[in-house]
Structure formats: structure tokens, C-alpha cells
Design a protein around this motif. Structure first.
Motif, PDB file in Angstrom:
ATOM      1  N   GLY A  64      57.286  94.371  33.068  1.00  0.00           N
ATOM      2  CA  GLY A  64      57.152  95.761  32.805  1.00  0.00           C
ATOM      3  C   GLY A  64      55.716  96.214  32.317  1.00  0.00           C
ATOM      4  O   GLY A  64      55.213  97.284  32.906  1.00  0.00           O
ATOM      5  N   GLU A  65      55.325  95.651  31.271  1.00  0.00           N
ATOM      6  CA  GLU A  65      53.849  95.980  30.885  1.00  0.00           C
ATOM      7  C   GLU A  65      52.893  95.734  31.966  1.00  0.00           C
ATOM      8  O   GLU A  65      51.855  96.444  32.088  1.00  0.00           O
ATOM      9  N   ALA A  66      53.096  94.640  32.785  1.00  0.00           N
ATOM     10  CA  ALA A  66      52.037  94.299  33.974  1.00  0.00           C
ATOM     11  C   ALA A  66      52.167  95.755  34.871  1.00  0.00           C
ATOM     12  O   ALA A  66      51.084  95.884  35.437  1.00  0.00           O
ATOM     13  N   ALA A  67      53.324  95.751  35.370  1.00  0.00           N
ATOM     14  CA  ALA A  67      53.424  96.946  36.020  1.00  0.00           C
ATOM     15  C   ALA A  67      52.922  98.158  35.498  1.00  0.00           C
ATOM     16  O   ALA A  67      52.157  99.078  36.372  1.00  0.00           O
ATOM     17  N   ARG A  68      53.127  98.391  34.207  1.00  0.00           N
ATOM     18  CA  ARG A  68      52.493  99.814  33.636  1.00  0.00           C
ATOM     19  C   ARG A  68      50.921  99.680  33.771  1.00  0.00           C
ATOM     20  O   ARG A  68      50.308 100.777  33.883  1.00  0.00           O
ATOM     21  N   LEU A  69      50.259  98.621  33.325  1.00  0.00           N
ATOM     22  CA  LEU A  69      49.025  98.257  33.390  1.00  0.00           C
ATOM     23  C   LEU A  69      48.442  98.937  34.975  1.00  0.00           C
ATOM     24  O   LEU A  69      47.361  99.405  34.687  1.00  0.00           O
ATOM     25  N   LYS A  70      49.173  98.391  35.818  1.00  0.00           N
ATOM     26  CA  LYS A  70      48.454  98.617  37.015  1.00  0.00           C
ATOM     27  C   LYS A  70      48.776  99.880  37.301  1.00  0.00           C
ATOM     28  O   LYS A  70      47.764 100.674  38.261  1.00  0.00           O
ATOM     29  N   TRP A  71      49.746 100.651  37.118  1.00  0.00           N
ATOM     30  CA  TRP A  71      50.001 102.142  37.180  1.00  0.00           C
ATOM     31  C   TRP A  71      48.934 102.834  36.606  1.00  0.00           C
ATOM     32  O   TRP A  71      48.419 103.840  36.917  1.00  0.00           O
ATOM     33  N   LEU A  72      48.864 102.708  35.326  1.00  0.00           N
ATOM     34  CA  LEU A  72      47.901 103.212  34.346  1.00  0.00           C
ATOM     35  C   LEU A  72      46.194 103.096  34.931  1.00  0.00           C
ATOM     36  O   LEU A  72      45.580 104.274  35.007  1.00  0.00           O
ATOM     37  N   SER A  73      46.065 101.821  35.359  1.00  0.00           N
ATOM     38  CA  SER A  73      44.858 101.847  36.111  1.00  0.00           C
ATOM     39  C   SER A  73      44.419 102.418  37.244  1.00  0.00           C
ATOM     40  O   SER A  73      43.296 103.182  37.228  1.00  0.00           O
ATOM     41  N   ALA A  74      45.476 102.753  38.160  1.00  0.00           N
ATOM     42  CA  ALA A  74      45.270 103.424  39.203  1.00  0.00           C
ATOM     43  C   ALA A  74      45.139 104.864  38.862  1.00  0.00           C
ATOM     44  O   ALA A  74      44.356 105.652  39.739  1.00  0.00           O
ATOM     45  N   GLY A 113      53.201  98.546  27.141  1.00  0.00           N
ATOM     46  CA  GLY A 113      54.575  98.169  27.702  1.00  0.00           C
ATOM     47  C   GLY A 113      55.467  99.301  27.649  1.00  0.00           C
ATOM     48  O   GLY A 113      56.902  99.072  28.094  1.00  0.00           O
ATOM     49  N   ARG A 114      55.327 100.231  27.087  1.00  0.00           N
ATOM     50  CA  ARG A 114      56.407 101.422  26.725  1.00  0.00           C
ATOM     51  C   ARG A 114      55.769 102.619  27.356  1.00  0.00           C
ATOM     52  O   ARG A 114      56.257 103.765  27.040  1.00  0.00           O
ATOM     53  N   ALA A 115      54.658 102.676  28.156  1.00  0.00           N
ATOM     54  CA  ALA A 115      54.015 103.639  28.775  1.00  0.00           C
ATOM     55  C   ALA A 115      55.005 104.294  29.413  1.00  0.00           C
ATOM     56  O   ALA A 115      55.774 103.632  30.422  1.00  0.00           O
ATOM     57  N   SER A 116      55.038 105.718  29.780  1.00  0.00           N
ATOM     58  CA  SER A 116      55.883 106.543  30.672  1.00  0.00           C
ATOM     59  C   SER A 116      55.567 107.776  30.759  1.00  0.00           C
ATOM     60  O   SER A 116      54.535 108.448  30.036  1.00  0.00           O
ATOM     61  N   LEU A 117      56.199 108.538  31.460  1.00  0.00           N
ATOM     62  CA  LEU A 117      56.258 110.050  31.336  1.00  0.00           C
ATOM     63  C   LEU A 117      57.169 110.451  30.366  1.00  0.00           C
ATOM     64  O   LEU A 117      58.556 110.220  30.404  1.00  0.00           O
ATOM     65  N   ALA A 118      56.598 111.293  29.287  1.00  0.00           N
ATOM     66  CA  ALA A 118      57.252 111.505  28.074  1.00  0.00           C
ATOM     67  C   ALA A 118      57.005 112.792  27.571  1.00  0.00           C
ATOM     68  O   ALA A 118      56.139 113.220  27.747  1.00  0.00           O
ATOM     69  N   ASP A 119      57.781 113.034  26.304  1.00  0.00           N
ATOM     70  CA  ASP A 119      57.223 114.215  25.519  1.00  0.00           C
ATOM     71  C   ASP A 119      56.145 113.686  24.839  1.00  0.00           C
ATOM     72  O   ASP A 119      56.229 112.671  24.082  1.00  0.00           O
ATOM     73  N   PRO A 120      54.909 114.376  24.860  1.00  0.00           N
ATOM     74  CA  PRO A 120      53.819 113.817  24.142  1.00  0.00           C
ATOM     75  C   PRO A 120      53.919 113.791  22.451  1.00  0.00           C
ATOM     76  O   PRO A 120      53.228 113.101  21.964  1.00  0.00           O
ATOM     77  N   HIS A 121      54.821 114.514  21.919  1.00  0.00           N
ATOM     78  CA  HIS A 121      55.077 114.509  20.665  1.00  0.00           C
ATOM     79  C   HIS A 121      55.681 113.093  20.349  1.00  0.00           C
ATOM     80  O   HIS A 121      55.447 112.616  19.052  1.00  0.00           O
ATOM     81  N   SER A 122      56.075 112.127  21.305  1.00  0.00           N
ATOM     82  CA  SER A 122      56.629 110.805  20.849  1.00  0.00           C
ATOM     83  C   SER A 122      55.049 110.068  20.346  1.00  0.00           C
ATOM     84  O   SER A 122      55.212 109.429  19.483  1.00  0.00           O
ATOM     85  N   ASP A 123      53.987 110.246  21.260  1.00  0.00           N
ATOM     86  CA  ASP A 123      52.812 109.676  20.900  1.00  0.00           C
ATOM     87  C   ASP A 123      52.210 110.035  19.424  1.00  0.00           C
ATOM     88  O   ASP A 123      51.825 109.253  18.594  1.00  0.00           O
ATOM     89  N   LEU A 124      52.418 111.453  19.251  1.00  0.00           N
ATOM     90  CA  LEU A 124      51.875 111.991  17.958  1.00  0.00           C
ATOM     91  C   LEU A 124      52.730 111.592  16.841  1.00  0.00           C
ATOM     92  O   LEU A 124      52.044 111.238  15.745  1.00  0.00           O
ATOM     93  N   ALA A 125      54.017 111.365  17.042  1.00  0.00           N
ATOM     94  CA  ALA A 125      54.778 111.093  15.866  1.00  0.00           C
ATOM     95  C   ALA A 125      54.433 109.250  15.507  1.00  0.00           C
ATOM     96  O   ALA A 125      54.253 108.885  14.353  1.00  0.00           O
TER      97      ALA A 125
END
Length: 271
Positions: free
Chosen positions: A56-66, A209-221
Motif C-alpha cells: 500500500g505504501e508503494a502504491a501511495r508513493l506513486k499516487w502522490l508523486s503523480a 503508508g496511510r496517505a489518503s483523502l481524509a479530513d485535514p484535521h487528522s493531519d493537524l491532530a
């Protein structure tokens, strides 16, 4: 490990002991002892979800890089009968968790806030590739509670004031009252060690490895907990408040921060 670049196979390997990953992590060094790449390795004797996490982390790295997000390039990813692995290019910079001089700490915190705003404002223009929404997290939490994972994790951490089942009922009531909220591109584990700062204030992200579309408050917390943590004594509560000021108080709902603190407690690592 099968590496895309055969030259990487000749590099010196050095174990990395810092961090909370359940994978084995190696730093790959060239003849000048400069880090060229990092490898995460999961033996198949480990719980199966760890290999899934690596994939999953490998897939997210490619997604974010794109999407143009500053993350490491995937050099190799694969599996054989004994292990799975992910090799990524080393990025420039120092972790934000480093012992920065007092005179530089405020600037580091402002860079973290600016990086969070830029990430959360990034247009994705795609379908929900990776779901980190509150309803999705609640479904995972229910499974973890049912399997006893949360109670084991809380017991190991010395938390014994309530059971996971009773805490889940409180969590679901709070989540229902607050609602799903907005969805933004989120790191998923936005803490000090996972942000690299290079000269000229260039920021990049690791351990996505946990990157996603989410509530931004999750990152802030996540970042507020990290800045206040005893593991990062060079910062502290005053820097956490500065982070919120710099990010923009008008974009922040304190109740959503509290919700995400509760959500995160259901994902502590279990023995």
C-alpha cells in the motif's frame, strides 16, 4: 531484494533503528557514506498485514508523486517466498524531529504549517483512490475492537480506564454529531519524523503508508500530538499553538481535532 538499479545492490547497508515501523529498515550508503536509498523489508513470518502495508505504501508513493507531492521515488518493490520489500530514493533534508537550535525552531514550525496547508489545498481531480474518511475509519475501528486488537494495545500502553467497546460507543456518538467533514489530500501520519526539511526551506514527506483523502484535521491532530510529545522535548505546547496559528485558526474546528485524537487512539500498535 530485486532492485531496478543493479548498482544499488553494491551499496553498504546500515540498519535504521529510529522509528516505530514493524518492518526492517536499511539505509543504503555509497562509498562516501552518503545515503542513496532506504529499504523496508517484511519477513513473511511476520503478520500478513505488514506486507500488505508495504504494498500500500508503494502504491501511495506513486499516487502522490503523480500529483506532484514531494515524496521519494520508488526504486524497487516486490515479494518472494520469504519476504516483501520496498526501496525508495533518499530525499534531501533533516527530519523535523531533529534537535534544531532554539533560534530555528519557530521557522521549522512555520514550514510545517505551510507544508500542511499546501498539501491540504492540493487538487486531486480523481476518484477516491485511498479512503481515509471518518466513516471508513470507523468501519476499521469496529473490526479492530471486535478482534480485541484495541484492548490489547490499550493494555500495553497502560490505559485501563475504559474498554474499547464502551469507548467506541462514545466515539460513534461524537462522529455522528460532527459529521464527515471536508475531504483533502492528507499525509495520514503527519508527525515530526515524517517531514524532511532541506536548505532553503524545501519540505518533503516520508512514511506515507496511510496517505489518503481524509479530513485535514487528522493531519493537524497528528502534528499537535507530535509537537507536544515528550519524545520531542525541543518543541512543546507553545510550538503546537504556533503551528495552529500559522496554519490558520479560521480553518480549524477544535471539536474535529478532539475527534481525530480519539480516532487515532484506536490505531495504536498492539502486541
Amino acid at each position: 531484494m530485486e532492485l531496478l538499479d543493479p548498482a544499488l545492490s553494491s551499496l553498504r547497508q546500515e540498519p535504521v533503528t529510529l522509528g516505530l515501523s514493524h518492518a526492517r529498515v536499511l539505509r543504503l550508503l555509497d562509498s562516501d557514506s552518503t545515503a542513496v536509498a532506504f529499504a523496508k523489508i517484511v519477513d513473511h513470518s511476520a503478520p500478513p498485514h505488514l506486507a500488505d502495508d508495504l504494498e500500500g505504501e508503494a502504491a501511495r508513493l506513486k499516487w502522490l508523486s503523480a500529483l506532484g507531492i514531494p515524496v521519494a521515488k520508488v526504486l524497487a518493490a516486490g515479494t518472494d517466498i520469504t519476504q516483501s520489500w520496498l526501496v525508495t530514493q533518499a530525499l534531501p533534508g533533516r527530519p523535523a524531529s531533529d534537535p534544531w537550535p532554539t533560534s530555528e525552531r519557530a521557522a521549522v514550525v512555520d514550514l510545517l504549517a505551510a507544508a500542511a496547508r499546501k498539501l491540504h489545498d492540493q487538487p486531486t481531480n480523481d476518484v477516491l483512490t485511498f479512503d481515509g474518511s471518518i466513516p471508513f475509519l470507523l468501519s476499521e475501528i469496529r473490526e479492530r475492537v471486535s478482534a480485541g486488537i484495541v484492548d490489547r494495545a490499550w493494555a500495553a500502553a497502560g490505559k485501563s480506564d475504559t474498554t474499547a467497546a464502551s469507548a467506541l460507543a462514545e466515539l460513534e456518538c461524537l462522529a455522528a454529531a460532527i459529521g464527515k467533514g471536508s475531504q483533502s489530500l492528507c499525509h495520514g501520519d503527519f508527525c515530526l519524523p515524517n517531514v524532511l526539511i532541506a536548505p532553503a526551506g524545501i519540505v518533503s514527506f516520508v512514511d506515507v503508508g496511510r496517505a489518503s483523502l481524509a479530513d485535514p484535521h487528522s493531519d493537524l491532530a497528528d502534528m499537535i500530538r507530535s509537537l507536544r510529545s515528550p519524545m520531542n522535548p525541543q518543541f512543546g505546547p507553545a510550538y503546537a499553538e504556533q503551528f495552529l496559528d500559522s496554519y490558520g485558526r479560521d480553518r480549524i474546528d477544535p471539536e474535529r481535532l478532539r475527534l481525530h485524537d480519539l480516532l487515532e487512539s484506536f490505531f495504536w500498535r498492539a502486541p
